[in-house]
Structures are given as C-alpha cells and as structure tokens.
Scaffold this active site. Sequence first.
Site, PDB file in Angstrom:
ATOM      1  N   SER A   1       0.891  -1.178   0.188  1.00 12.21           N
ATOM      2  CA  SER A   1       0.080   0.129  -0.069  1.00 12.21           C
ATOM      3  C   SER A   1       0.815   1.201  -0.070  1.00 12.21           C
ATOM      4  O   SER A   1       1.441   1.267  -0.845  1.00 12.21           O
ATOM      5  CB  SER A   1      -0.842   0.054   1.380  1.00 12.21           C
ATOM      6  OG  SER A   1      -1.982   0.849   1.138  1.00 12.21           O
TER       7      SER A   1
ATOM      8  N   ASP B   1     -10.141  -4.725  -4.414  1.00 14.30           N
ATOM      9  CA  ASP B   1      -9.493  -3.659  -3.539  1.00 14.30           C
ATOM     10  C   ASP B   1     -10.235  -2.497  -3.384  1.00 14.30           C
ATOM     11  O   ASP B   1     -10.304  -1.850  -4.476  1.00 14.30           O
ATOM     12  CB  ASP B   1      -8.002  -3.540  -3.881  1.00 14.30           C
ATOM     13  CG  ASP B   1      -7.234  -2.732  -2.853  1.00 14.30           C
ATOM     14  OD1 ASP B   1      -7.821  -1.955  -2.023  1.00 14.30           O
ATOM     15  OD2 ASP B   1      -6.028  -3.020  -2.993  1.00 14.30           O
TER      16      ASP B   1
ATOM     17  N   HIS C   1      -7.820  -5.339  -0.459  1.00 12.54           N
ATOM     18  CA  HIS C   1      -6.607  -4.745  -0.122  1.00 12.54           C
ATOM     19  C   HIS C   1      -5.735  -5.541   0.729  1.00 12.54           C
ATOM     20  O   HIS C   1      -4.545  -5.312   0.887  1.00 12.54           O
ATOM     21  CB  HIS C   1      -7.059  -3.491   0.486  1.00 12.54           C
ATOM     22  CG  HIS C   1      -5.902  -2.545   0.391  1.00 12.54           C
ATOM     23  ND1 HIS C   1      -5.319  -1.973  -0.546  1.00 12.54           N
ATOM     24  CD2 HIS C   1      -5.352  -1.915   1.702  1.00 12.54           C
ATOM     25  CE1 HIS C   1      -4.268  -1.166  -0.190  1.00 12.54           C
ATOM     26  NE2 HIS C   1      -4.366  -1.009   1.205  1.00 12.54           N
TER      27      HIS C   1
END
Length: 247
Positions: A101, A197, A227
């Site tokens: 991320s 996601d 995610h």
Amino acid sequence: MSDPHYFEGPEGRRLAYHRSDGSGPGVVFLGGFKSDMQGTKALWLEDWAHARGRAFLRFDYSGHGQSDGLFEAGAIGDWAADARAIIAGLTKGPQVLVGSSMGGWIALLLARLMPERVAGLVTIAAAPDFTEDSMWSGFDADQRRALLEEGQVALPSDYGAPYVITRRLIEEGRDNLVLRSPLDLPFPVRFLQGTCDADVDMSVALRLLDHATGPDMRLTLVKGVDHRFSNPECLALIGAAVAEVSG
C-alpha cells in the site's frame, strides 16, 4: 513476541525494528499507512526469508507501531526518510524492497533516492500519490475547507479509529509524487494487485505499470482479492515474486 530493537533515524526519530541476518540480497518490508510491522504479510515474509537463509528487515515508520512520534505529525517525506536511513544503517548491499500500500509509494521513492541499494522491487496494492489522487481529489468542499482552515480532517477507516488527515500530509505529499515525472525502475519489478481492492483501485496498478519504465516489469492481478492481500494464496504469490526479483 520479542521486543524490538531501536534505530535512531532522521532528526532523532527512534524507529523500532526487527532484523535477522542471512544471505543477500536482503529483504526489507515497507508497511502501509498507519500500519505496523506486526501485520500478517510482514511476519509471513520474515518466516519465508528465515526458511531460505535470507537477511530480513521489518520496521515501523515514525508515528507508527512501536516507533516514537505522533502519527499526525508525519508525512510521506518523513516516512521515506525513515526508510532510507534505516536501510542505509542496518543493511549491506542491494536489497529487495517489498512495499505494501503506502509502502509501495515509499519503495518507489527509495528507488529514486538510492537506486544502487535496490536489487528488486515487489509492491502489494501499491498506493503511489494517494494523498493527492485519492484523498485530496476525493474531499468535498467542506472537507477541503476544514483541512485548509483547521489543519486537519478525520476520515472513517475500515481498520479501526478514524484517520486524521493533516494539511501537512497533503501539501508535503505533493513534493513526493511519483506518477507526474519519469519513474525508471532499472531492476526486476513485480506489482501485485487484487481486483476487489476497495482502498486502491486496480486502475492505480495499471497506471503505475504504464507510467514506469524498466527492463523487467510485470503486473499480476488476482481476481476477487481485497486490499489485505493476505490469504494463503496471496502470501505464496508474494514469496514467489520476491524469489523472482532476487536474481
């Protein structure tokens, strides 16, 4: 769970870390926004590296996890500086960076700042430029006004307490954008992304793949994955990607 060691980072910021010795290239895990080094992916990858005799490093940015500092005081440039300092201080030779991320954005910044120390790159649901393209662009007029006049705004989170987003985070993020200028990645790169996601749309992964240049770059989309990207199949993909870029 063993206690972390501490490294004195930029401007005296004490950074918590766990490091294990082994062969190179070492593996460095870069966590996400308001995440820490105790997450599923970080711990699984540590075990993966240990089983193969590979050096491994995981750590918390300042204001995250067990490191010193307030989360609300930090910004992208601070956390990239933390990562650069701890990699320079605690590892030797080129490393494989694994960025999750926001950690994917940090990894791309490190590829610019210290390319000689990057052997390969793996990103997991990378979120480059998210302060501008996701946060600022997604704020309504009231949120923008609050941010500019009051200095912060709170956003709901699926992972716990609301995120406090500061004006500095947004404005300082603009100094660290990577999708607006050339982004050369002259080493093996693997981008991993789930199609479900809700935090980082797969269009971001496609944009990153299209924007970056490099001799060995691949994007893997995993249908139905969110995610977290941390089920057993996804973890195995992460390990395989690290092995591929390790040469």
